[in-house]
Every structure is written in structure tokens, then in C-alpha cells.
Scaffold this active site. Structure first.
Site, short mmCIF file in Angstrom:
data_model
loop_
_atom_site.label_atom_id
_atom_site.label_comp_id
_atom_site.label_asym_id
_atom_site.label_seq_id
_atom_site.Cartn_x
_atom_site.Cartn_y
_atom_site.Cartn_z
CB SER A 62 7.92 -32.18 -5.06
OG SER A 62 8.36 -31.25 -4.11
NE ARG A 191 2.02 -33.99 0.15
CZ ARG A 191 2.89 -33.29 -0.54
NH1 ARG A 191 2.76 -33.18 -1.84
NH2 ARG A 191 3.91 -32.70 0.06
#
Length: 509
Positions: A62, A191
Site C-alpha cells: 500500500s 498502527r
């Protein structure tokens, strides 16, 4: 007259494969996408390996995908840059890396090497850890400890034993280093501000608290015996004589060898920030080095490989041309449509609005395959009604985040929800005589099975990704495109000349 918005819709982890086995993309009921593929021009884009500045055959991811799309040029990745510097020898002269080793040698303190012990190449690479061990040996460091984070996402779910075994053999061969802790990335590399996970990893690193094992290999096998694969290994402290091998202490040097920032930030903050509110901890005085810049606002951190600067990314250039833009994604992919899409720059451009939709708080996304796609959709529909934006960059996280669970039915459902959502958005934009480009940053959910073993596959793929041009205007698209060609295409449709820094070429014939 209202604006004719141009939207780039990124279906994260939605690749193309002709193979039916384990193909959640093919199996999903997706009437909207099926209709668009029949009705509108489309092509395939290279999203892995050399096409995106990675080594040949390396799957895309990503961060890399959004960097290449936003920059409109091939962006040579940290993996490639660091590997090249090891092979050519500059790595061993790197001033920042040397300063961390020198600090440990001079003060007779520990050198801690933290990171994902995996050849996945998405967040880190084992060869970089081996390079650090070589550097430590050259400099005469004796107290060198590895805190191994286990993967299971970018590599097969139960492959850590093999990589830990390889590392233990390398340690024996080179005669330096000991593995001190083992933690699944679910804990050490969160995250999404799930601080209770990070706290368990921190406690193992700093306080020697957690599960106990006599060796790293034993930590992995114990976890398998408890039904937990690599990603979910509960932070485990390796002991000798009933005491932790070591812990991170005041005066120690730490090198965090992950090169991808997003999943390294939270633990770095916990170890370094002067004021930290994630959980209760004592601030340590460390010589702390990160392989790349994780975040410009991090305190007390030195960076070994600084980010390259990319002038005139799509967002920056559109802003200079006095156009307005919106970036929208849920938490899991918010950094990708902002920081990474802007070439590693945190601050928004002028006239760049951002919408962050919280990701659902579930342990794993197979439990909620729809994630926050419907909330993203309703928000962007509201924003479209405002008639404010010339360009919108939107990311649907589902095909990637649910694909990473390895659970086929969940990935299929994820794609079905995204199809339902994108149908509503496309209709609205076509009503406004706008354009929607539908693409992906890399593959994932089109291959949920490891063809060689038949086991679930949780990693990305090297497959190409779709690029659809949905508009009331008819046009033809060329073949052999790459992600870097998307921004020049968007600029052409917006009637803007591309800047000289963009070496990608428009996909419109």
C-alpha cells in the site's frame, strides 16, 4: 454550473487473476463492477517489482502503491535503496548507523536491533538485519540483542520458525548477537492506536515482562501449540538462568530496522516521546535510530536513510493550479491517501481537505468485513453534494485488510460491500458529469490460497491491478501501464498539463 469532479477510487488489495481457486474477487457478487468492466474502457497496470521501484518479483504494497500513484513517476523504494547500499558498501559507512553502534561500544552498553524478522520486503528485510549485525561486528560491539517481531502477513502465517532458525544460524556463523524477545506484529506493530497491544510489546522490551521461553524457536513453537500463528505471538521474553537475556535500559542504543513508517511509529513514540499518553511508562534516555523517517514530529530519534523529496506530486501540483481536493479513507488507510500519496509529506496542500473515518475496533477484520466502507461512502456523498471539489482521492481498505486475514468468505463479503458502496458513488459522480477512475495499489484478495500448499494466503501478490475509466465520454486506454501513469491520466482529464517531474505517461490513447 457545478463542478465536474474527478475521483480516483483505490480498491486497496484488489488484484487481477484468471485463476478461480481462492479468488475472492472473482467469487464475489459485484454487479456494479461487472457492469463497469463491460461498459467502460479498462486496462491493467503493473503494481509490483520494477514497475513500482521494487526488486524484480517483489510484491507491491500500500505504501509503495500510493507513493507511485501520487508521484506520477516510479519511486525507488527504501527496500531497494537500503539493499543497494549494503551490496555496494555505503551502508557500513552510514554516519547515523555508526553513531548508534559507537555509542554502545564507547559506553559498554547494549545495542538493540528491533524489527520484523521476515524476508517479506514490505516493512523490513532480514538481509538488512544481517547487514546491521555485520556492522556491529566490524565496530567491535559485543552486547548486541535482537528483538524479533514475527510476520505471518506478508509471508505465510506459520513461517516464523524458518526465519528465526535462519537468523539463529546466522548469529552462530557471524559470532555476534542474541535474540532477546519475540513479539507478533499484531502487538509490536499496531498502527491504529490500540495501545493495549503495544504496551505488551513494550513491557517485554523494557521490563522483561510477558510470556517466557528458553529460546526464540521455543517461543514460536509454544505459540503454535497455543493455536496462535506468527502475527499473533504474544510478546515473549527469552530467559537464561531464569532472567531475561536483556532489557532496553537508559544509555542503550536502539536501531529500529523497519523501513516502512506506518507500523513502526507507535512503538517508536512509546520508547522516545517526552510526553506520552498511550499507557503508563517511564521515559528512557536512548540513542534511538530509525532506518527511515517514520514521522517528522517524532522526538529524540535519528534517521539513517532520509526520505527523498518528490516535487510536484499530484496533490501539490493540483493545488498550485488553484484546484480543490478531498482525501478520504478510514483509519487503516488514511496515511496512504495523505502522507504517502503526497510523497511522504505530512502537511496537507492548500485547498486539500481530509476526512478520516474511524476503522471499527475489532480484533481482526474478518469479524467485520464491511469495516467502515459505508461510513466512508455516506461521507463522500455528503461532500459531493457540497459541489466543492475538483479532485477526490478515496481508498476502500476492505479487500486488503480483510484479505490479510486469509479467510476467504470474509474477503468475498468485503468485496461485495465495496461494490455496493462504489455503485452509489459512481452514480452520483456521473450525475454531475464527472469522472471516476477505479484502480488498486496492489493485489491481495484475488489470491486467498497458497497454490503450492493449499493453506490460506495472507500476503499481497505480484498480480496486475485494474484501471477503469468511468465517464460519459468515450475513450480508449493503452496497455502496459504502471501505477505511475495514473496521475498524468488524471491531469489530462482535468485539462492540466503534467509537470516535467512526472515521468509517467497518460493511459489515454
Amino acid at each position: 454550473m457545478g463542478k465536474k469532479p474527478v475521483m480516483l477510487m483505490i480498491l486497496d488489495g484488489f488484484g487481477i487473476s484468471k485463476i478461480d481457486n481462492g479468488n475472492a474477487v472473482k467469487a464475489a457478487y459485484k454487479p456494479n463492477l461487472d457492469k463497469y468492466f463491460k461498459k467502460y474502457p479498462h486496462t491493467e497496470l503493473g503494481a509490483s517489482g520494477l514497475s513500482v521501484g521494487l526488486p524484480e518479483g517483489q510484491m507491491g504494497n500500500s505504501e509503495v502503491g500510493h507513493l507511485n500513484i501520487g508521484a506520477g513517476r516510479i519511486v525507488y523504494q527504501a527496500l531497494t535503496r537500503i539493499t543497494k547500499s549494503i551490496n555496494e558498501g555505503q551502508f557500513f559507512k552510514n554516519e547515523v548507523l555508526n553513531s548508534a553502534v559507537d555509542n554502545a561500544v564507547k559506553n559498554n552498553s547494549d545495542l538493540h536491533l528491533l524489527g520484523l524478522v521476515s524476508p517479506g520486503g514490505v516493512h523490513s528485510h532480514t538481509n538488512h538485519l544481517k547487514g546491521l549485525l555485520q556492522l556491529a561486528k566490524q565496530k567491535g560491539a559485543s552486547r548486541v540483542y535482537i528483538h524479533a517481531f514475527t510476520d505471518g502477513r506478508d509471508v505465510p502465517p506459520s513461517s516464523a520458525y524458518m526465519y528465526i532458525d535462519d537468523m539463529e544460524k546466522y548469529i552462530q556463523k557471524i559470532g555476534i548477537g542474541k535474540i532477546a524477545t519475540v513479539s507478533g506484529r499484531y502487538y509490536a506493530m499496531d498502527r491504529d492506536k490500540r495501545w493495549e497491544r503495544v504496551e505488551l510489546a513494550y513491557n517485554a522490551l523494557v521490563y522483561g515482562r510477558g510470556n517466557k521461553a528458553a529460546s526464540a524457536s521455543e517461543a514460536v513453537t509454544n505459540s503454535y501449540d497455543n493455536g496462535k500463528t506468527d502475527e499473533f505471538i504474544v510478546p515473549t521474553v527469552i530467559e537464561e538462568d531464569n532472567k531475561p537475556v536483556t532489557t532496553i535500559k537508559n544509555g542503550d542504543s536502539v536501531i529500529f530496522f523497519n523501513f516502512r513508517p506506518d507500523r513502526a511509529r507507535q512503538l517508536t513514540r512509546a520508547l522516545n516521546d517526552n510526553i506520552f499518553k498511550g499507557f503508563k511508562r517511564e521515559k528512557l534516555d536512548l540513542k534511538f535510530v530509525t532506518m527511515t523517517e517514520y514521522d517528522a514530529t517524532l522526538e529524540n530519534v535519528y534517521v539513517a536513510f532520509n526520505n527523498e523529496v518528490y516535487k510536484n506530486t499530484l496533490g501539490e501540483y493540483v493545488s498550485k493550479m488553484e484546484k480543490s481536493q478531498l482525501r478520504i479513507a478510514e483509519t487503516e488507510k488514511y496515511a496512504h491517501v495523505t502522507f504517502f500519496f503526497n510523497g511522504g509529506v505530512e502537511a496537507p496542500n492548500r485547498n486539500e481537505d481530509r476526512e478520516l473515518i474511524p476503522s471499527p475496533k475489532v480484533a481482526t477484520y474478518d469479524l467485520k468485513p464491511e469495516m467502515s466502507a459505508r461510513e466512508v461512502t455516506s461521507t463522500v456523498l455528503d461532500r459531493l453534494d457540497q459541489d466543492k471539489y475538483d479532485m477526490i482521492i478515496l481508498n476502500f481498505a476492505n479487500p486488503d485488510m480483510v484479505g490479510h486475514t486469509g479467510i476467504f468468505q470474509a474477503a468475498k463479503k468485503a468485496i461485495e460491500v465495496v461494490d455496493e458502496c462504489l455503485g452509489r458513488i459512481v452514480s452520483k459522480i456521473l450525475e454531475k458529469n464527472g469522472t471516476v477512475f477505479i484502480t488498486a495499489d496492489h493485489g491481495n484478495s484475488e489470491q486467498m490460497v497458497d497454490y503450492s500448499t493449499g493453506n490460506p494466503m495472507t500476503a499481497h501478490t505480484t498480480n496486475s491491478v485494474p484501471f477503469l475509466y468511468v465517464s460519459k465520454n468515450s475513450t480508449e486506454l493503452r496497455k502496459d501501464g504502471i501505477l505511475a501513469d495514473i496521475s498524468p491520466t488524471i491531469l489530462q482529464v482535468m485539462g492540466l498539463e503534467k509537470p516535467k517531474e512526472m515521468t509517467g505517461k497518460s493511459l489515454i490513447k
